[in-house]
Design a protein around this motif. Structure first.
Motif, PDB file in Angstrom:
ATOM      1  N   ALA A 188       0.826  -1.199   0.000  1.00 45.42           N
ATOM      2  CA  ALA A 188       0.000   0.000   0.000  1.00 45.42           C
ATOM      3  C   ALA A 188       0.867   1.259   0.000  1.00 45.42           C
ATOM      4  O   ALA A 188       0.582   2.209  -0.726  1.00 45.42           O
ATOM      5  CB  ALA A 188      -0.929   0.010   1.212  1.00 45.42           C
ATOM      6  N   LYS A 189       1.937   1.246   0.803  1.00 48.66           N
ATOM      7  CA  LYS A 189       2.777   2.439   0.905  1.00 48.66           C
ATOM      8  C   LYS A 189       4.107   2.084   1.560  1.00 48.66           C
ATOM      9  O   LYS A 189       4.154   1.234   2.449  1.00 48.66           O
ATOM     10  CB  LYS A 189       2.064   3.516   1.726  1.00 48.66           C
ATOM     11  N   VAL A 190       5.175   2.758   1.115  1.00 50.31           N
ATOM     12  CA  VAL A 190       6.507   2.599   1.709  1.00 50.31           C
ATOM     13  C   VAL A 190       6.890   3.922   2.362  1.00 50.31           C
ATOM     14  O   VAL A 190       6.773   4.984   1.742  1.00 50.31           O
ATOM     15  CB  VAL A 190       7.562   2.217   0.636  1.00 50.31           C
ATOM     16  N   PHE A 191       7.320   3.855   3.613  1.00 51.36           N
ATOM     17  CA  PHE A 191       7.745   5.035   4.354  1.00 51.36           C
ATOM     18  C   PHE A 191       9.229   4.937   4.640  1.00 51.36           C
ATOM     19  O   PHE A 191       9.744   3.840   4.893  1.00 51.36           O
ATOM     20  CB  PHE A 191       7.017   5.106   5.712  1.00 51.36           C
ATOM     21  N   ALA A 234       4.023   5.913   9.487  1.00 48.00           N
ATOM     22  CA  ALA A 234       3.630   4.603   8.966  1.00 48.00           C
ATOM     23  C   ALA A 234       2.648   3.934   9.920  1.00 48.00           C
ATOM     24  O   ALA A 234       1.644   3.359   9.495  1.00 48.00           O
ATOM     25  CB  ALA A 234       4.862   3.726   8.758  1.00 48.00           C
ATOM     26  N   PHE A 268      -0.636   5.556   9.584  1.00 45.01           N
ATOM     27  CA  PHE A 268      -1.248   5.135   8.316  1.00 45.01           C
ATOM     28  C   PHE A 268      -1.934   3.779   8.470  1.00 45.01           C
ATOM     29  O   PHE A 268      -2.988   3.535   7.871  1.00 45.01           O
ATOM     30  CB  PHE A 268      -0.189   5.097   7.213  1.00 45.01           C
ATOM     31  N   PRO A 303      -5.260   0.287   5.537  1.00 49.32           N
ATOM     32  CA  PRO A 303      -4.948   0.202   4.114  1.00 49.32           C
ATOM     33  C   PRO A 303      -5.067  -1.223   3.606  1.00 49.32           C
ATOM     34  O   PRO A 303      -4.934  -2.184   4.365  1.00 49.32           O
ATOM     35  CB  PRO A 303      -3.503   0.692   4.048  1.00 49.32           C
ATOM     36  N   VAL A 347       2.342  -2.334   4.534  1.00 41.57           N
ATOM     37  CA  VAL A 347       2.988  -1.051   4.769  1.00 41.57           C
ATOM     38  C   VAL A 347       4.426  -1.378   5.136  1.00 41.57           C
ATOM     39  O   VAL A 347       4.678  -2.195   6.023  1.00 41.57           O
ATOM     40  CB  VAL A 347       2.296  -0.257   5.900  1.00 41.57           C
TER      41      VAL A 347
END
Length: 117
Positions: free
Chosen positions: A90-93, A101, A104, A109, A113
């Motif tokens: 979903a997302k890389v922090f 993160a 999030f 999500p 993550v």
């Protein structure tokens, strides 16, 4: 919680088995949609309160864990390399934004993550 969650809808029939992967109070809430004699399988620890309620209602509550093994991981890697298996991220922090993160994750999500070091 997503709108199509079985915990939000009013099922016409109760479930025989639920695989609980969320944690928190979801195990105990899942008991409400299980038939007596049903099975709650959780990937996380089931609270003592949920276990007691399950026992009272004639529901079996089990925790399932998976121990990875080298051969299995090699096979999974082959499937990834062959483009037959993909992990949705979903997302890389950046590691410095670990707090963001974590926040999030609260938005529930779809996908993993990740933190990048």
């Amino acid at each position: 919680m997503r709108a199509n969650s079985p915990l939000r809808s009013r099922p016409r029939r109760k479930a025989q088995t639920i695989l609980e992967t969320v944690g928190g109070d979801h195990a105990q809430r899942s008991l409400k949609v299980l038939k007596p004699g049903g099975v709650l399988v959780s990937l996380l620890n089931v609270s003592d309160a949920a276990r007691e309620e399950a026992k009272t209602r004639g529901i079996r509550a089990e925790r399932m864990s998976v121990v990875p093994d080298r051969d299995g991981l090699v096979e999974l890697a082959k499937l990834v390399d062959a483009k037959k298996l993909a992990v949705h991220v979903a997302k890389v922090f950046p590691l410095e934004e670990a707090g963001a993160a974590h926040a999030f994750l609260g938005t529930r999500p779809i996908g993993k993550v990740a933190l990048a070091a």
